[in-house]
Scaffold this motif. Structure first.
Motif, PDB file in Angstrom:
ATOM      1  N   MET A   1      48.828  32.166  35.820  1.00 11.51           N
ATOM      2  CA  MET A   1      48.490  33.515  36.256  1.00 11.51           C
ATOM      3  C   MET A   1      47.403  34.103  35.371  1.00 11.51           C
ATOM      4  N   THR A   2      46.692  35.060  35.924  1.00  6.95           N
ATOM      5  CA  THR A   2      45.798  35.907  35.139  1.00  6.95           C
ATOM      6  C   THR A   2      46.392  37.306  35.128  1.00  6.95           C
ATOM      7  N   ILE A   3      46.587  37.822  33.933  1.00  2.00           N
ATOM      8  CA  ILE A   3      47.164  39.156  33.758  1.00  2.00           C
ATOM      9  C   ILE A   3      46.109  40.064  33.146  1.00  2.00           C
ATOM     10  N   PHE A   4      45.972  41.255  33.711  1.00  2.00           N
ATOM     11  CA  PHE A   4      45.035  42.232  33.166  1.00  2.00           C
ATOM     12  C   PHE A   4      45.820  43.430  32.647  1.00  2.00           C
ATOM     13  N   GLU A 151      33.071  47.566  38.713  1.00  2.00           N
ATOM     14  CA  GLU A 151      33.397  46.308  39.369  1.00  2.00           C
ATOM     15  C   GLU A 151      34.909  46.113  39.373  1.00  2.00           C
ATOM     16  N   PRO A 152      35.455  45.519  40.448  1.00  2.00           N
ATOM     17  CA  PRO A 152      36.907  45.280  40.491  1.00  2.00           C
ATOM     18  C   PRO A 152      37.318  44.186  39.520  1.00  2.00           C
ATOM     19  N   VAL A 153      38.555  44.264  39.068  1.00  3.72           N
ATOM     20  CA  VAL A 153      39.148  43.242  38.212  1.00  3.72           C
ATOM     21  C   VAL A 153      39.872  42.235  39.091  1.00  3.72           C
ATOM     22  N   GLN A 154      39.701  40.958  38.806  1.00  6.75           N
ATOM     23  CA  GLN A 154      40.396  39.900  39.534  1.00  6.75           C
ATOM     24  C   GLN A 154      41.562  39.412  38.677  1.00  6.75           C
ATOM     25  N   ALA A 155      42.783  39.682  39.116  1.00  7.46           N
ATOM     26  CA  ALA A 155      43.962  39.273  38.363  1.00  7.46           C
ATOM     27  C   ALA A 155      45.157  39.175  39.302  1.00  7.46           C
ATOM     28  N   ASP A 156      46.171  38.452  38.854  1.00 10.09           N
ATOM     29  CA  ASP A 156      47.411  38.319  39.616  1.00 10.09           C
ATOM     30  C   ASP A 156      48.397  39.426  39.266  1.00 10.09           C
ATOM     31  N   GLY A 171      41.036  55.205  40.820  1.00  9.53           N
ATOM     32  CA  GLY A 171      40.160  56.179  41.433  1.00  9.53           C
ATOM     33  C   GLY A 171      38.850  55.582  41.899  1.00  9.53           C
ATOM     34  N   ARG A 172      38.534  54.386  41.404  1.00  6.49           N
ATOM     35  CA  ARG A 172      37.268  53.729  41.758  1.00  6.49           C
ATOM     36  C   ARG A 172      37.444  52.399  42.489  1.00  6.49           C
ATOM     37  N   GLN A 173      38.583  51.712  42.232  1.00  4.19           N
ATOM     38  CA  GLN A 173      38.757  50.367  42.778  1.00  4.19           C
ATOM     39  C   GLN A 173      40.147  50.217  43.400  1.00  4.19           C
ATOM     40  N   PRO A 174      40.243  49.535  44.537  1.00  3.15           N
ATOM     41  CA  PRO A 174      41.558  49.251  45.119  1.00  3.15           C
ATOM     42  C   PRO A 174      42.194  48.051  44.428  1.00  3.15           C
ATOM     43  N   LEU A 175      43.512  47.978  44.488  1.00  3.61           N
ATOM     44  CA  LEU A 175      44.196  46.790  43.982  1.00  3.61           C
ATOM     45  C   LEU A 175      44.139  45.684  45.028  1.00  3.61           C
ATOM     46  N   PRO A 176      43.976  44.433  44.616  1.00  5.29           N
ATOM     47  CA  PRO A 176      44.003  43.322  45.575  1.00  5.29           C
ATOM     48  C   PRO A 176      45.377  43.223  46.248  1.00  5.29           C
ATOM     49  N   GLU A 177      45.397  42.651  47.427  1.00  8.87           N
ATOM     50  CA  GLU A 177      46.647  42.450  48.159  1.00  8.87           C
ATOM     51  C   GLU A 177      47.577  41.520  47.381  1.00  8.87           C
ATOM     52  N   GLY A 178      48.851  41.885  47.337  1.00  9.28           N
ATOM     53  CA  GLY A 178      49.863  40.984  46.793  1.00  9.28           C
ATOM     54  C   GLY A 178      49.967  40.923  45.284  1.00  9.28           C
ATOM     55  N   VAL A 179      49.236  41.771  44.559  1.00 11.72           N
ATOM     56  CA  VAL A 179      49.319  41.713  43.105  1.00 11.72           C
ATOM     57  C   VAL A 179      50.624  42.353  42.627  1.00 11.72           C
ATOM     58  N   ARG A 180      51.064  41.926  41.466  1.00  8.62           N
ATOM     59  CA  ARG A 180      52.219  42.538  40.810  1.00  8.62           C
ATOM     60  C   ARG A 180      51.695  43.611  39.864  1.00  8.62           C
TER      61      ARG A 180
END
Length: 214
Positions: A1-4, A151-156, A171-180
């Motif tokens: 996994m990638t965690i941010f 820019e959006p962050v790419q993480a699980d 406020g600036r970026q949506p969360l990716p689908e399915g992230v925890r």
């Protein structure tokens, strides 16, 4: 996994150790910029109460030494650790939940004079809850301003460490689908839930608590 996570990580901290041991990737970056604000320390104070690690850094850093002749209180374990490093002691450590901490702190500080060095954008949770139990003295010792997220962050997994960090990103970026999504504690969790984002948070608002959830 990638965690941010929305904070700069200590390589020796619990989350960094967890990532190394488990073979996962963890990235830490705050979406806030911190600046010192000059302040005046009130006289005849019994306690200094710190809401955060930054309050410790800028509060004690603002006077250039650990305050003498007073007792020192921390909202939670992370803040207590910072206090021990800088001042060498902690006289009260809460569990990180502002309402529970206020109730517990009232048991040791009722009727006394308590100084809260804080951020300009602080929610004032503990001091507001205790306003009728003790004398609240406070001062802004640092400012925390959101940095634009371009820019959006790419993480699980996304871990938000404060309501301001959550607002700065979401406020600036949506969360990716399915992230925890994890929050470090109940205040940050409340900010996420208000946005309709389901999240989990540990019983102890610390890196160790987060590592336990992961």
């Amino acid at each position: 996994m990638t965690i941010f996570i929305t904070r700069k990580l200590n390589p020796d901290g619990a989350l960094s150790r967890w990532a190394t041991q488990t073979g996962n990737v963890i990235i830490g970056r705050s979406f806030l910029r911190f600046t010192a604000v000059p302040f005046t320390v009130p006289e005849d104070v019994d306690w200094w109460f710190f809401y955060s690690v930054r309050a410790v850094e800028f509060g004690i850093g603002g006077i250039g030494r650990a305050p003498g002749g007073v007792r020192l209180a921390a909202l939670g374990a992370g803040t207590a650790t910072a206090l021990r490093k800088i001042a060498g002691r902690v006289d009260f450590c809460g569990n990180g939940d502002p309402m529970q901490v206020a109730a517990d702190f009232a048991g040791v500080a009722a009727g006394q004079r308590v100084f809260f060095p804080r951020a300009r954008q602080s929610r004032l949770s503990v001091q507001t809850a205790l306003a009728d139990r003790l004398t609240v003295l406070d001062a802004v010792c640092y400012d925390n301003v959101a940095v634009p997220v371009t820019e959006p962050v790419q993480a699980d997994v996304f871990i938000f460490t404060s309501p301001l960090n959550a607002g700065a990103y979401l406020g600036r970026q949506p969360l990716p689908e399915g992230v925890r999504v994890l929050a470090i504690g109940p205040s940050t969790a409340a900010a996420l839930l208000k946005r309709g984002i389901a999240c989990e948070w540990p019983a102890e608002p610390s890196e160790a608590g987060l590592a336990g959830l992961l």
